[in-house]
Design a protein around this motif. Structure first.
Motif, short mmCIF file in Angstrom:
data_model
loop_
_atom_site.label_atom_id
_atom_site.label_comp_id
_atom_site.label_asym_id
_atom_site.label_seq_id
_atom_site.Cartn_x
_atom_site.Cartn_y
_atom_site.Cartn_z
N ASP A 1 0.82 -1.21 0.00
CA ASP A 1 0.00 0.00 0.00
C ASP A 1 0.85 1.26 0.00
O ASP A 1 0.54 2.22 -0.72
CB ASP A 1 -0.93 0.02 1.23
CG ASP A 1 -2.04 -1.02 1.14
OD1 ASP A 1 -2.36 -1.46 0.01
OD2 ASP A 1 -2.58 -1.39 2.20
N GLU A 2 1.91 1.28 0.80
CA GLU A 2 2.74 2.50 0.89
C GLU A 2 3.43 2.82 -0.44
O GLU A 2 3.60 3.99 -0.79
CB GLU A 2 3.75 2.42 2.04
CG GLU A 2 4.77 1.31 1.96
CD GLU A 2 4.30 -0.02 2.56
OE1 GLU A 2 5.12 -0.95 2.58
OE2 GLU A 2 3.13 -0.14 2.98
N GLU B 1 0.58 4.18 -2.70
CA GLU B 1 0.17 5.52 -2.24
C GLU B 1 1.20 6.58 -2.62
O GLU B 1 0.85 7.69 -3.00
CB GLU B 1 -0.10 5.52 -0.74
CG GLU B 1 -1.34 4.75 -0.34
CD GLU B 1 -2.60 5.25 -1.04
OE1 GLU B 1 -2.76 6.47 -1.24
OE2 GLU B 1 -3.44 4.39 -1.40
N LYS B 2 2.48 6.23 -2.52
CA LYS B 2 3.53 7.17 -2.90
C LYS B 2 3.42 7.51 -4.39
O LYS B 2 3.51 8.67 -4.79
CB LYS B 2 4.91 6.60 -2.59
CG LYS B 2 6.03 7.63 -2.74
CD LYS B 2 7.42 7.05 -2.52
CE LYS B 2 7.56 6.45 -1.14
NZ LYS B 2 8.91 5.88 -0.92
N GLN C 1 0.52 9.81 -5.10
CA GLN C 1 0.76 11.21 -4.74
C GLN C 1 1.43 11.98 -5.87
O GLN C 1 1.32 13.20 -5.94
CB GLN C 1 1.66 11.28 -3.50
CG GLN C 1 1.01 10.81 -2.23
CD GLN C 1 2.01 10.74 -1.08
OE1 GLN C 1 3.16 11.14 -1.20
NE2 GLN C 1 1.55 10.21 0.04
#
Length: 182
Positions: free
Chosen positions: A134-135, A138-139, A142
């Protein structure tokens, strides 16, 4: 001339000769296992159409960095040859291409957006954990609008498919000319 001077001069001459020796023998070039595009022409044509669709909306240098990184991870020498040449033709620097295999230690060569794309490329390419974290996603989200992110994921997926054709059939690197398949 002293004995030491003569030795130094001989060593320097030998070193220069060795450095410019063009008669060195390289390992023989391997043959491809199979010319898959010839035997599956409709699949090849579909892949070319998919490649064209997947690269829409992505900046050429970023697209090539992604292709190079996936190809490094997949050990696809043919695709590395192709996309390194295409990246250079698109204006990418040699230094950034060289540092790509160690991007985590060379982050200062890349923008935050490029780093997010490279990290996403690794996560999509190496699915050993069974998912894209997920991280990482998500990065990337962005730095990319949804449509651009969808195109990036498509480009990563497509280069992974090309890599699998290249590696499984042992396509021979070294003969590609930049821009031939753009």
């Amino acid at each position: 001339m002293t004995t030491n001077d003569a030795t130094t001069e001989t060593t320097a001459t030998t070193d220069t000769t060795a450095a410019t020796d063009t008669t060195a023998e390289y390992a023989p070039e391997h043959s491809p296992r199979l010319h898959w595009a010839k035997h599956a022409p409709e699949v090849y044509k579909a892949m070319l159409r998919l490649e064209t669709a997947a690269q829409q909306g992505l900046e050429p240098k970023l697209r090539e960095l992604v292709k190079i990184r996936a190809s490094q991870l997949n050990h696809c020498a043919f695709c590395l040859d192709m996309h390194t040449k295409d990246a250079l033709a698109a204006g990418e620097s040699v230094q950034r291409i060289i540092q790509l295999s160690a991007w985590e230690e060379s982050k200062h060569f890349y923008t935050e957006k490029e780093l997010a794309a490279i990290e996403l490329t690794e996560a999509v390419t190496v699915l050993t954990d069974g998912f894209v974290p997920d991280e990482v996603y998500e990065k990337a989200a962005q730095h990319f609008e949804e449509a651009e992110l969808a195109q990036l994921i498509a480009a990563i997926t497509v280069i992974n498919a090309w890599n699998r054709f290249g590696v499984s059939t042992r396509m021979v690197p070294g003969h590609y000319e930049a821009g031939r398949h753009q």
